[in-house]
Design a protein around this motif. Structure first.
Motif, PDB file in Angstrom:
ATOM      1  N   UNK A 163      14.812 -37.016  37.166  1.00 53.48           N
ATOM      2  CA  UNK A 163      14.422 -35.912  38.041  1.00 53.48           C
ATOM      3  C   UNK A 163      13.286 -35.030  37.554  1.00 53.48           C
ATOM      4  N   UNK A 164      13.113 -34.907  36.221  1.00 54.76           N
ATOM      5  CA  UNK A 164      12.068 -33.987  35.722  1.00 54.76           C
ATOM      6  C   UNK A 164      10.669 -34.589  35.882  1.00 54.76           C
ATOM      7  N   UNK A 165      10.616 -35.844  36.319  1.00 53.07           N
ATOM      8  CA  UNK A 165       9.307 -36.521  36.378  1.00 53.07           C
ATOM      9  C   UNK A 165       8.879 -36.723  37.828  1.00 53.07           C
ATOM     10  N   UNK A 166       7.642 -36.339  38.111  1.00 48.14           N
ATOM     11  CA  UNK A 166       7.078 -36.477  39.454  1.00 48.14           C
ATOM     12  C   UNK A 166       6.459 -37.880  39.571  1.00 48.14           C
ATOM     13  N   UNK A 167       7.130 -38.697  40.400  1.00 48.26           N
ATOM     14  CA  UNK A 167       6.728 -40.103  40.502  1.00 48.26           C
ATOM     15  C   UNK A 167       5.264 -40.246  40.920  1.00 48.26           C
ATOM     16  N   UNK A 168       4.846 -39.383  41.848  1.00 45.78           N
ATOM     17  CA  UNK A 168       3.465 -39.486  42.356  1.00 45.78           C
ATOM     18  C   UNK A 168       2.451 -39.250  41.247  1.00 45.78           C
ATOM     19  N   UNK A 169       2.736 -38.236  40.400  1.00 46.66           N
ATOM     20  CA  UNK A 169       1.806 -37.912  39.308  1.00 46.66           C
ATOM     21  C   UNK A 169       1.710 -39.084  38.342  1.00 46.66           C
ATOM     22  N   UNK A 170       2.845 -39.743  38.124  1.00 47.18           N
ATOM     23  CA  UNK A 170       2.888 -40.851  37.173  1.00 47.18           C
ATOM     24  C   UNK A 170       2.125 -42.063  37.725  1.00 47.18           C
TER      25      UNK A 170
END
Ligand code: NDP
Length: 286
Positions: free
Chosen positions: A102-109
């Motif tokens: 949850x702490x990671x923004x998939x789009x940014x990655x």
């Protein structure tokens, strides 16, 4: 009518055999195709998928790197790793296994992956290229469906195709690929009215829903081709597709089973994309 069973295991094995030869040629020419897979956390299904990808890479003679990061990895650390892999000459494809914590923004990655190494085809530029008809990586599952249809000489031009599902990873890119093949495409979803009536108009029905055995014979025009993308784990532990195989095969002219249909194609297409990226890397050196 007895439907032809479309054998994804066989088609994917043939594709992988051809890729292994190409890997050898590229390696001899100085570029060994390399795939980096990043797994954040310990999702059991993701671990199985990652191990399969690693094993397939090794079987084909490719370079494989798996980066296993703890579930609490900060987004900045994950992006720093992607940037390192973007710059690595040994790596031609980068894949971040989903789902991400949850702490990671998939789009940014996904946006941090270099487009020329986006072998999953999920980068917005890759998706944009697909839509405008430019060259670029295509998401592996819908690309695998097209390869399967080609392998069985199933004509697409002028045919009516109905896709059930409009996700970014299957339904939407599937629609773009079928349009590119000159099919007439209808995209259905959870708000489609009279769904069986709509799909009964189609020569090719592609189910990418995530609901076990939903598509019964009632959804299928006699003689249509049925492609089942669904992978659903039943409470019994057995795998089921989105199509009710037993009833659908009585009306379809050809149908994919689950397992052994679309599933094995996805990983083969991932390897194909990585090999293609390595080929481009070699060409740019020469
Ligand atoms: P998503 O959950 O992202 O999308 C499902 C789609 O199905 C949505 O567009 C949804 O509509 C639609 N849908 C859901 N319920 C209904 C319904 N009752 N009637 C009509 N449409 C419905 O799933 P994915 O696209 O990621 O995956 C679909 C399936 O394919 C899953 O079983 C998944 O496991 C499998 N899969 C298999 C792969 C492989 O390698 N073979 C790879 C990727 C996925 P709405 O948009 O309105 O919500």
């Amino acid at each position: 009518m007895t439907a032809t069973i479309i054998d994804g295991k066989k088609v994917s094995s043939e594709l992988k055999a051809a890729l292994a030869q190409e890997v050898q040629q590229l390696t001899e020419a100085g570029v060994r195709p390399g795939l980096a897979v990043i797994l954040v956390g310990e999702d059991p299904a993701s671990q199985v998928y990652v191990r399969n990808k690693e094993k397939t890479c090794i079987d084909l003679g490719m370079h494989s790197e798996v980066h296993r990061l703890p579930a609490d990895t900060p987004q900045a650390d994950l992006i720093a790793l992607i940037e390192k892999l973007n710059a690595s000459d040994a790596i031609h494809g980068i894949l971040v296994q989903k789902p991400l914590p949850g702490q990671i923004d998939e789009k940014a990655v996904i946006g941090a992956i270099a487009v020329e190494k986006d072998v999953d085809g999920f980068h917005p530029i890759s998706i944009g290229n697909l839509l405008i008809g430019d060259e670029g990586f295509v998401p592996c599952t819908p690309a695998g469906v097209i390869e399967l249809l080609r392998a069985y000489d199933i004509p697409l031009e002028g045919k009516r195709a109905a896709i059930i599902g409009r996700s970014n990873i299957v339904g939407k890119p599937m629609a773009a690929l079928l349009i590119r093949e000159n099919a007439t495409v209808t995209v259905c979803h959870s708000r489609t009215a009279n769904l069986p009536e709509v799909t009964r108009e189609a020569d090719i029905v592609i189910a990418a829903i995530g609901r076990p055995n939903m598509v019964t014979a009632e959804y299928i025009k006699p003689g249509a081709v049925v492609i089942d993308v669904g992978i659903n784990r039943l409470p019994s532990g057995k795998l089921a597709g989105d199509v009710d195989f037993e009833s659908a095969k009585e009306v379809a002219s050809a149908i994919t089973p689950v397992p052994g249909g679309v599933g094995p194609m996805t990983i083969a297409l991932l390897m194909k994309n990585t090999v293609e990226s390595a080929r481009k890397a070699l060409a740019s050196r020469q």
